[in-house]
Each structure stands twice: as structure tokens, then as C-alpha cells.
Motif scaffolding. Structure first.
Motif, PDB file in Angstrom:
ATOM      1  N   UNK A   1       0.815  -1.212   0.000  1.00 64.32           N
ATOM      2  CA  UNK A   1       0.000   0.000   0.000  1.00 64.32           C
ATOM      3  C   UNK A   1       0.854   1.271   0.000  1.00 64.32           C
ATOM      4  N   UNK A   2       2.143   1.130  -0.347  1.00 59.66           N
ATOM      5  CA  UNK A   2       3.011   2.297  -0.476  1.00 59.66           C
ATOM      6  C   UNK A   2       3.716   2.268  -1.827  1.00 59.66           C
ATOM      7  N   UNK A   3       4.337   3.395  -2.191  1.00 61.23           N
ATOM      8  CA  UNK A   3       5.090   3.462  -3.431  1.00 61.23           C
ATOM      9  C   UNK A   3       6.165   2.381  -3.463  1.00 61.23           C
ATOM     10  N   UNK A   4       6.440   1.874  -4.650  1.00 62.64           N
ATOM     11  CA  UNK A   4       7.433   0.809  -4.792  1.00 62.64           C
ATOM     12  C   UNK A   4       8.837   1.334  -5.125  1.00 62.64           C
ATOM     13  N   UNK A   5       9.031   2.651  -5.041  1.00 61.85           N
ATOM     14  CA  UNK A   5      10.390   3.172  -5.173  1.00 61.85           C
ATOM     15  C   UNK A   5      11.248   2.556  -4.078  1.00 61.85           C
ATOM     16  N   UNK A   6      12.415   2.053  -4.421  1.00 62.86           N
ATOM     17  CA  UNK A   6      13.279   1.351  -3.479  1.00 62.86           C
ATOM     18  C   UNK A   6      14.436   2.251  -3.055  1.00 62.86           C
ATOM     19  N   UNK A   7      14.264   2.906  -1.924  1.00 66.74           N
ATOM     20  CA  UNK A   7      15.321   3.734  -1.351  1.00 66.74           C
ATOM     21  C   UNK A   7      15.659   3.203   0.037  1.00 66.74           C
ATOM     22  N   UNK A   8      16.920   2.901   0.268  1.00 68.11           N
ATOM     23  CA  UNK A   8      17.330   2.439   1.595  1.00 68.11           C
ATOM     24  C   UNK A   8      17.304   3.576   2.608  1.00 68.11           C
ATOM     25  N   UNK A   9      17.420   4.799   2.113  1.00 68.68           N
ATOM     26  CA  UNK A   9      17.443   5.986   2.982  1.00 68.68           C
ATOM     27  C   UNK A   9      18.471   5.857   4.099  1.00 68.68           C
ATOM     28  N   UNK A  10      19.638   5.332   3.733  1.00 68.70           N
ATOM     29  CA  UNK A  10      20.712   5.223   4.717  1.00 68.70           C
ATOM     30  C   UNK A  10      21.335   6.598   4.930  1.00 68.70           C
TER      31      UNK A  10
ATOM     32  N   UNK B   1      -5.872   7.386  11.947  1.00 66.78           N
ATOM     33  CA  UNK B   1      -7.189   7.270  12.572  1.00 66.78           C
ATOM     34  C   UNK B   1      -8.318   7.279  11.547  1.00 66.78           C
ATOM     35  N   UNK B   2      -7.990   7.580  10.290  1.00 73.26           N
ATOM     36  CA  UNK B   2      -9.034   7.563   9.259  1.00 73.26           C
ATOM     37  C   UNK B   2      -8.411   7.393   7.886  1.00 73.26           C
ATOM     38  N   UNK B   3      -9.052   6.591   7.047  1.00 69.79           N
ATOM     39  CA  UNK B   3      -8.728   6.471   5.630  1.00 69.79           C
ATOM     40  C   UNK B   3     -10.049   6.544   4.870  1.00 69.79           C
ATOM     41  N   UNK B   4     -10.174   7.531   3.990  1.00 67.49           N
ATOM     42  CA  UNK B   4     -11.447   7.710   3.300  1.00 67.49           C
ATOM     43  C   UNK B   4     -12.569   7.907   4.302  1.00 67.49           C
ATOM     44  N   UNK B   5     -13.620   7.113   4.202  1.00 66.57           N
ATOM     45  CA  UNK B   5     -14.735   7.227   5.144  1.00 66.57           C
ATOM     46  C   UNK B   5     -14.651   6.207   6.273  1.00 66.57           C
ATOM     47  N   UNK B   6     -13.540   5.474   6.358  1.00 69.75           N
ATOM     48  CA  UNK B   6     -13.350   4.515   7.444  1.00 69.75           C
ATOM     49  C   UNK B   6     -12.640   5.235   8.588  1.00 69.75           C
ATOM     50  N   UNK B   7     -13.366   5.468   9.669  1.00 69.85           N
ATOM     51  CA  UNK B   7     -12.864   6.302  10.766  1.00 69.85           C
ATOM     52  C   UNK B   7     -12.826   5.540  12.083  1.00 69.85           C
ATOM     53  N   UNK B   8     -11.703   5.628  12.765  1.00 67.95           N
ATOM     54  CA  UNK B   8     -11.550   5.044  14.096  1.00 67.95           C
ATOM     55  C   UNK B   8     -12.171   6.008  15.103  1.00 67.95           C
TER      56      UNK B   8
ATOM     57  N   UNK C   1      -7.415   0.821   0.911  1.00 64.44           N
ATOM     58  CA  UNK C   1      -6.270   1.380   0.180  1.00 64.44           C
ATOM     59  C   UNK C   1      -5.858   0.468  -0.963  1.00 64.44           C
ATOM     60  N   UNK C   2      -5.849  -0.837  -0.705  1.00 60.68           N
ATOM     61  CA  UNK C   2      -5.445  -1.788  -1.745  1.00 60.68           C
ATOM     62  C   UNK C   2      -6.452  -1.779  -2.895  1.00 60.68           C
ATOM     63  N   UNK C   3      -7.724  -1.634  -2.569  1.00 63.74           N
ATOM     64  CA  UNK C   3      -8.734  -1.567  -3.613  1.00 63.74           C
ATOM     65  C   UNK C   3      -8.592  -0.308  -4.454  1.00 63.74           C
ATOM     66  N   UNK C   4      -8.303   0.805  -3.813  1.00 66.51           N
ATOM     67  CA  UNK C   4      -8.080   2.067  -4.523  1.00 66.51           C
ATOM     68  C   UNK C   4      -6.851   1.954  -5.425  1.00 66.51           C
ATOM     69  N   UNK C   5      -5.812   1.299  -4.904  1.00 67.78           N
ATOM     70  CA  UNK C   5      -4.583   1.106  -5.696  1.00 67.78           C
ATOM     71  C   UNK C   5      -4.880   0.298  -6.956  1.00 67.78           C
ATOM     72  N   UNK C   6      -5.636  -0.771  -6.808  1.00 70.03           N
ATOM     73  CA  UNK C   6      -5.973  -1.608  -7.963  1.00 70.03           C
ATOM     74  C   UNK C   6      -6.834  -0.859  -8.961  1.00 70.03           C
ATOM     75  N   UNK C   7      -7.564   0.128  -8.482  1.00 66.24           N
ATOM     76  CA  UNK C   7      -8.392   0.958  -9.353  1.00 66.24           C
ATOM     77  C   UNK C   7      -7.577   2.099  -9.951  1.00 66.24           C
ATOM     78  N   UNK C   8      -6.275   2.097  -9.697  1.00 66.79           N
ATOM     79  CA  UNK C   8      -5.333   3.095 -10.224  1.00 66.79           C
ATOM     80  C   UNK C   8      -5.696   4.509  -9.765  1.00 66.79           C
ATOM     81  N   UNK C   9      -6.161   4.594  -8.507  1.00 59.18           N
ATOM     82  CA  UNK C   9      -6.562   5.875  -7.949  1.00 59.18           C
ATOM     83  C   UNK C   9      -5.891   6.067  -6.590  1.00 59.18           C
ATOM     84  N   UNK C  10      -6.250   7.145  -5.883  1.00 54.35           N
ATOM     85  CA  UNK C  10      -5.674   7.435  -4.572  1.00 54.35           C
ATOM     86  C   UNK C  10      -6.764   7.860  -3.612  1.00 54.35           C
ATOM     87  N   UNK C  11      -6.425   7.894  -2.315  1.00 54.01           N
ATOM     88  CA  UNK C  11      -7.391   8.286  -1.293  1.00 54.01           C
ATOM     89  C   UNK C  11      -6.662   8.958  -0.137  1.00 54.01           C
TER      90      UNK C  11
END
Length: 358
Positions: free
Chosen positions: A54-63, A156-163, A195-205
Motif C-alpha cells: 500500500x506504499x510506493x514501490x520506489x526502493x530507497x534504503x534511505x541510509x 485514525x481515518x482512511x477515506x470514510x473509514x474512521x476510528x 487502500x489496496x482496492x483504490x490502488x488496484x483501481x489506479x486511484x488514490x485516497x
């Protein structure tokens, strides 16, 4: 030029997303602080790209490398410079938008301000700059830990899913137990699925990160323009993709009457306390000793993997195609950034308070 933050503890970040490196200079850190470099690296690891599906696949070690200001494991009181090399930049992913303005990005505004822009990943406007803040915040965290001040943040919240649970009802030690960084396991799974569903839909949230600061002594903050909550707001609003900030009762407080909202004072074990904490640990812009808590709202990531209408530098209509590697939702990786900026604010006020008293 807007690249520095803080007064007594001041940081200056530098570098671009696809340049050779990014980094930070931390000035004003007291001498003699035992600095754990492994902790700084572990904080960077929490923010780095490529952590999960559920994150970007850029591979940076950030050392990171500390170039100055530390000798034999302790700060020397001189500027601390930290360097982080860019290792997985793919600038060709952005060649198609060299003369195009991407919707809701800084492309147009940077072009208008400077007359030139680094289109490779957004250059200086990229969220990659926040890695430098996390490194600096890790130093501030260690300074605050010596005063028993603790800082937490969680999704604490993603889209309309709220803790709906308050931070007091959660076990904050479980924040790192899942990839979305929500300390409630059931809600975390729902957020991840969304988030994974949004990713598969090629969108963001978008989503919300909640911050909690414990152990802050009363008296931190300055009157009028440099109120503690004003500085927290500025720090959080300076983070990429942030669209809103609230602390204490926030916007929900408008529904209450003063008789309900007032935090009545009591004494416990010879300490002044408040029965409730709608003030969010801050009154008159100065900390009162209670927990400081706040919410930070993040918009959906502007880069989506779908074609969008836009214009180019000549003002002609064009189509912008999403390419490259991007987060479908920024909030899981934003958690350590929120913590870092909170730590820098509190550490700055802590040091200012020490120098303002005889």
C-alpha cells in the motif's frame, strides 16, 4: 526562502527528489546529548518507500550519514549535518510531463514563482524532502526523551473509514503492528483493504493522522503570534498533502456550550490538573501539562494512474498520463513525519523556555 524551521533549534533541509542527495542541517542542539544513530535510521526506515503493497514501490534504503556535529557518540553543540543519498531515482518516468502541468501538483505554481522547475518527481516540492525532517525529528525526539516527553502518531481515518476511539482507549504500543499504522487491528484491516482496492483501481485516497504528545510540562509556548498550537499548525501544514489541522476538541467543539467545554481545574498530588482536556493540553497558546492531541488531514495523492486533462506551458490543452511509482494513500508513511514535526516544535519551545528563565 522557506527552507528552514525553528528558532532555538533550527533545521534547514536541502535537496530534490531526483537529485544526488537530500539532507538536513540541525543547528542549536545542545552539546553533550548522547545520540543514537541507529534510532535515527530506524525512524527513516518507518518513512522510507517500498515498505508494503500500500506504499510506493520506489526502493530507497534511505541510509543516512552524519557528517558533522557529533563526536564519540555525543553532540558537540555545532551544526549537525545529515546526508541521505538518492539511489533509486528514475527521472525518465517524468520526461513526459517536462512541459505539462499535472493537476493539483506544484508544477504550475513553481513555474510561476521561479520561471523554472525540476519536473523530475516534483524536485524540491516532492514529499521525498520529508525524509530530512524525519532525521532531524529523530534528534529532537532523543532530546525530549531525556525529559520524559513522548510523541506518538497513528492513522485514525482512511477515506470514510474512521476510528471512533479516543487515543486514551488505544494501546499506542501497537501502532507499528500493521502496515497502515492504526493501533486497532480490526480497523486496520478495513483501512488496508480500502487502500489496496483504490490502488488496484489506479486511484488514490486521503486520510487523517492523529498525534499525541505526552509529558509536556506546563509553560511551553509564547504569547500572541508564537502560540504553541499555532506553531504546531504551521509545522503540520508545511507537510506535503496536508489540508487541515485541529487540536483538542477542534471543530467538534463548536457543538458544545461553554459550561460543557470548560476544563475545570483540580489539584492531584500537589499538581494542577484539569478534569477534562477539551483544550488539548494548550491554553492561551501555552502548554498546561495535559496531553496535547491533534488531527492532521491529508488529501488524496495528486498523482493517479489515469489520464487527466490539463494544459502545457504554452497554454495548450493536453493529456497527463500517470506514470512512475506513487503512494495510493500517503497516511501510513506520514505517521513518522507528523511525529518528527511535533518533536521539532516541542524541542524548540523547550529550549526557548530554558533560555527565557534565570
Amino acid at each position: 526562502m522557506g527552507n528552514s524551521y525553528g528558532k532555538r533549534l533550527r533545521i534547514t533541509t536541502f535537496g530534490e527528489s531526483h537529485g544526488k542527495a537530500i539532507g538536513v542541517i540541525v543547528d542549536g542542539c545542545p552539546a553533550g546529548l548522547a545520540l543514537d544513530e541507529n534510532f535515527i535510521q530506524s525512524e527513516l526506515d518507518r518513512r522510507k518507500p517500498g515498505q508494503s503493497k500500500i506504499t510506493t514501490q520506489r526502493k530507497e534504503k534511505d541510509e543516512m550519514q552524519i557528517l558533522s556535529g557529533v563526536f564519540e557518540g555525543r553532540t558537540t553543540g555545532t551544526p549537525i549535518q545529515i546526508l541521505i543519498w538518492n539511489q533509486d531515482a528514475k527521472s525518465k518516468d517524468y520526461s513526459h510531463i517536462a512541459e505539462k502541468f499535472r493537476p493539483s501538483h506544484a508544477d504550475y505554481t513553481y513555474h510561476q514563482k521561479f520561471g523554472i522547475r525540476d519536473y523530475r518527481g516534483g524536485g524540491r516540492s516532492s514529499a521525498r524532502e520529508t525524509a530530512a525532517r524525519v532525521a532531524a525529528g529523530a534528534i529532537a525526539k532523543q532530546l525530549l526523551a531525556s525529559e520524559n516527553i513522548e510523541i506518538y502518531a497513528y492513522v485514525s481515518q482512511v477515506g470514510d473509514i474512521r476510528l471512533e476511539k479516543s487515543y486514551n482507549e488505544l494501546d499506542l504500543s501497537k501502532i507499528e503492528d500493521n502496515i497502515v499504522r492504526c493501533p486497532d487491528a480490526e480497523m486496520a484491516e478495513r483501512m488496508i483493504d480500502l487502500i489496496d482496492g483504490v490502488r488496484k483501481d489506479r486511484d488514490t485516497i486521503g486520510g487523517i493522522v492523529t498525534g499525541v504528545i505526552k509529558g509536556v510540562p506546563p509553560g511551553l509556548g509564547e504569547p500572541v503570534f508564537d502560540r504553541l498550537h499555532a506553531e504546531l499548525a504551521k509545522a503540520m501544514m508545511s507537510i506535503n498533502a496536508v489540508k487541515g489541522f485541529e487540536y483538542g476538541s477542534g471543530f467538534e467543539g463548536v457543538k458544545m456550550r461553554g459550561s460543557e467545554h470548560n476544563d475545570l481545574m483540580v489539584t492531584e498530588n500537589d499538581q494542577f490538573r484539569t478534569k477534562t482536556n477539551f483544550s488539548g493540553g494548550i491554553q492561551g497558546g501555552i502548554s498546561n501539562g495535559e496531553d496535547i492531541y491533534f488531527n492532521v488531514a491529508f488529501k488524496p495523492v495528486a498523482t493517479i494512474m489515469k489520464d487527466q486533462e490539463s494544459v502545457d506551458e504554452k497554454g495548450e490543452s493536453t493529456i497527463v498520463s500517470g506514470k512512475g511509482r506513487h503512494d495510493p494513500c500517503v497516511v501510513p508513511r506520514a505517521v513518522p513525519i507528523v511525529e518528527a514535526m511535533a518533536a521539532l516544535v516541542i524541542a524548540d519551545f523547550y529550549l526557548l523556555n530554558k533560555t527565557s528563565k534565570l
